[in-house]
Design an enzyme around this catalytic site. Structure first.
Site, PDB file in Angstrom:
ATOM      1  N   ARG A 242       0.852  -1.186   0.000  1.00 46.89           N
ATOM      2  CA  ARG A 242       0.000   0.000   0.000  1.00 46.89           C
ATOM      3  C   ARG A 242       0.893   1.242   0.000  1.00 46.89           C
ATOM      4  O   ARG A 242       1.882   1.314   0.737  1.00 46.89           O
ATOM      5  CB  ARG A 242      -0.917   0.015   1.222  1.00 46.89           C
ATOM      6  CG  ARG A 242      -2.040  -1.030   1.179  1.00 46.89           C
ATOM      7  CD  ARG A 242      -3.057  -0.704   0.101  1.00 46.89           C
ATOM      8  NE  ARG A 242      -4.176  -1.637   0.080  1.00 46.89           N
ATOM      9  CZ  ARG A 242      -4.248  -2.713  -0.688  1.00 46.89           C
ATOM     10  NH1 ARG A 242      -3.220  -3.001  -1.490  1.00 46.89           N
ATOM     11  NH2 ARG A 242      -5.317  -3.489  -0.670  1.00 46.89           N
ATOM     12  N   GLU A 271      -4.194   7.124  -5.531  1.00 43.41           N
ATOM     13  CA  GLU A 271      -4.281   6.435  -6.827  1.00 43.41           C
ATOM     14  C   GLU A 271      -5.616   6.747  -7.497  1.00 43.41           C
ATOM     15  O   GLU A 271      -6.667   6.558  -6.873  1.00 43.41           O
ATOM     16  CB  GLU A 271      -4.126   4.927  -6.613  1.00 43.41           C
ATOM     17  CG  GLU A 271      -2.775   4.550  -6.031  1.00 43.41           C
ATOM     18  CD  GLU A 271      -2.653   3.093  -5.637  1.00 43.41           C
ATOM     19  OE1 GLU A 271      -1.543   2.655  -5.343  1.00 43.41           O
ATOM     20  OE2 GLU A 271      -3.691   2.389  -5.625  1.00 43.41           O
ATOM     21  N   HIS A 292      -0.310  -0.013 -10.178  1.00 42.71           N
ATOM     22  CA  HIS A 292      -1.048  -0.949  -9.321  1.00 42.71           C
ATOM     23  C   HIS A 292      -1.524  -2.173 -10.119  1.00 42.71           C
ATOM     24  O   HIS A 292      -2.713  -2.541 -10.114  1.00 42.71           O
ATOM     25  CB  HIS A 292      -2.243  -0.257  -8.665  1.00 42.71           C
ATOM     26  CG  HIS A 292      -2.629  -0.882  -7.359  1.00 42.71           C
ATOM     27  ND1 HIS A 292      -3.007  -0.158  -6.258  1.00 42.71           N
ATOM     28  CD2 HIS A 292      -2.685  -2.179  -6.971  1.00 42.71           C
ATOM     29  CE1 HIS A 292      -3.298  -0.966  -5.249  1.00 42.71           C
ATOM     30  NE2 HIS A 292      -3.107  -2.209  -5.668  1.00 42.71           N
TER      31      HIS A 292
END
Length: 317
Positions: A242, A271, A292
């Protein structure tokens, strides 16, 4: 039972019962319910309207908080299209008797694979040499090779793992296959386990540090200037967990100063990121950032959908 999937587009293209152009088949999950509405994405303002009649909410990144739950008397369950459950107010759900489900271990190999990709890229500088070739530098070389960036072997190098769940254990297995030495660091504030080394002892030994812990009060900005100062000059940090676990300004400063040799990141604190994120600036060297994607192999998505369907079949039964 009525269900709603609030952000199905996070799994890529998906198919419904009428159109079969999708890359990911959601039918094993959809077929668990009498009715299942699929929405590509859902904004905070759209949550209540779309969830009004749902008994089951399926979500990846849409936040399900106490305020929303208070307005959904029919809600019986929340299914995460993920492993981490930080987007749900679990305390509120427990108080209201709303069952919460995730899917563990569906993406362990995929995330471990990208972690090793980062490690190997720093070792071989393959991406940098590829770019040189694309720019025509090899074509103009005075000999058969072009070694403008230093390379190394990962065998006998030390990898420190922060967190030791399914993903980190798979990373350990792959790293050892390359001959790496692996140390598992204890996270400050947590009980010390037999296989762990205190963080302050582990970091000075690391050639690579890889983050695999959940985002909690203990781990938010765990990677900061004090953390980085304990690392070897020229060592590398990787984060596939994270983004907020890292203080991004401190990391950017360490990369620019040469304290760290590089960073491989699949996650950022916000994000999608803003253009002023300190790690996305042109003067931050040897930083490789992917959007990601570590979790998102086709095989992992299939396991995720099957895992959600298994949870929901048990709920419906």
């Amino acid at each position: 039972m009525r269900a709603v999937f609030l952000d199905a587009d996070t799994l890529g293209q998906w198919q419904d019962s009428e159109h079969h152009k999708a890359k990911v088949d959601l039918s094993p999950l959809v077929e668990c319910f009498d009715e299942c509405k699929l929405y590509g994405l859902t904004s905070p303002k759209q949550r209540l309207e779309r969830c009004q009649d749902a008994e089951v909410i399926i979500t990846n990144k849409v936040v399900i908080d106490r305020e929303l739950m208070d307005q959904l008397p029919n809600l019986k369950a929340i299914q995460l299209a993920a492993t981490g459950m930080n987007n749900i107010d679990l305390e509120a759900a427990k108080e209201k008797g709303i069952q919460c489900f995730n899917v563990a271990d569906y993406s362990s190999f995929a995330v471990a694979q990208l972690t090793l990709q980062f490690i190997l890229n720093f070792a071989t500088r393959a991406n940098d040499h590829f770019n040189l070739t694309r720019q025509g530098a090899w074509q103009e070389s005075r000999m058969f090779t072009l070694t403008d960036f230093p390379t190394m072997e990962v065998a006998d190098k030390t990898l420190v793992l922060i967190g030791y769940g399914n993903i980190a254990q798979k990373v350990e297995e792959l790293a050892k296959a390359f001959g790496m030495r692996v140390i598992i660091a204890n996270i400050p504030g947590r009980p010390m386990r037999d296989n762990q080394v205190p963080l302050n002892n582990a970091l000075p030994q690391a050639n690579f540090v890889s983050i695999h812990c959940p985002l909690t009060k203990e781990t938010k900005e765990l990677v900061n200037k004090d953390f980085i100062d304990l690392m070897k000059t020229g060592s590398f940090i990787i984060n596939t967990a994270r983004g907020p676990i890292i203080n991004e300004q401190h990391l950017a400063d360490a990369l620019k100063s040469g304290k760290l040799g590089g960073a491989g990141l699949d996650v950022l604190s916000v994000e999608p990121p803003s253009t002023d994120n300190p790690l996305l600036q042109d003067d931050v060297p040897n930083t490789y950032i992917t959007p990601h994607i570590a979790w998102a192999s086709h095989e992992a998505k299939i396991r995720l959908i099957e895992g959600m369907a298994e949870n929901m079949r048990g709920l419906v039964e």
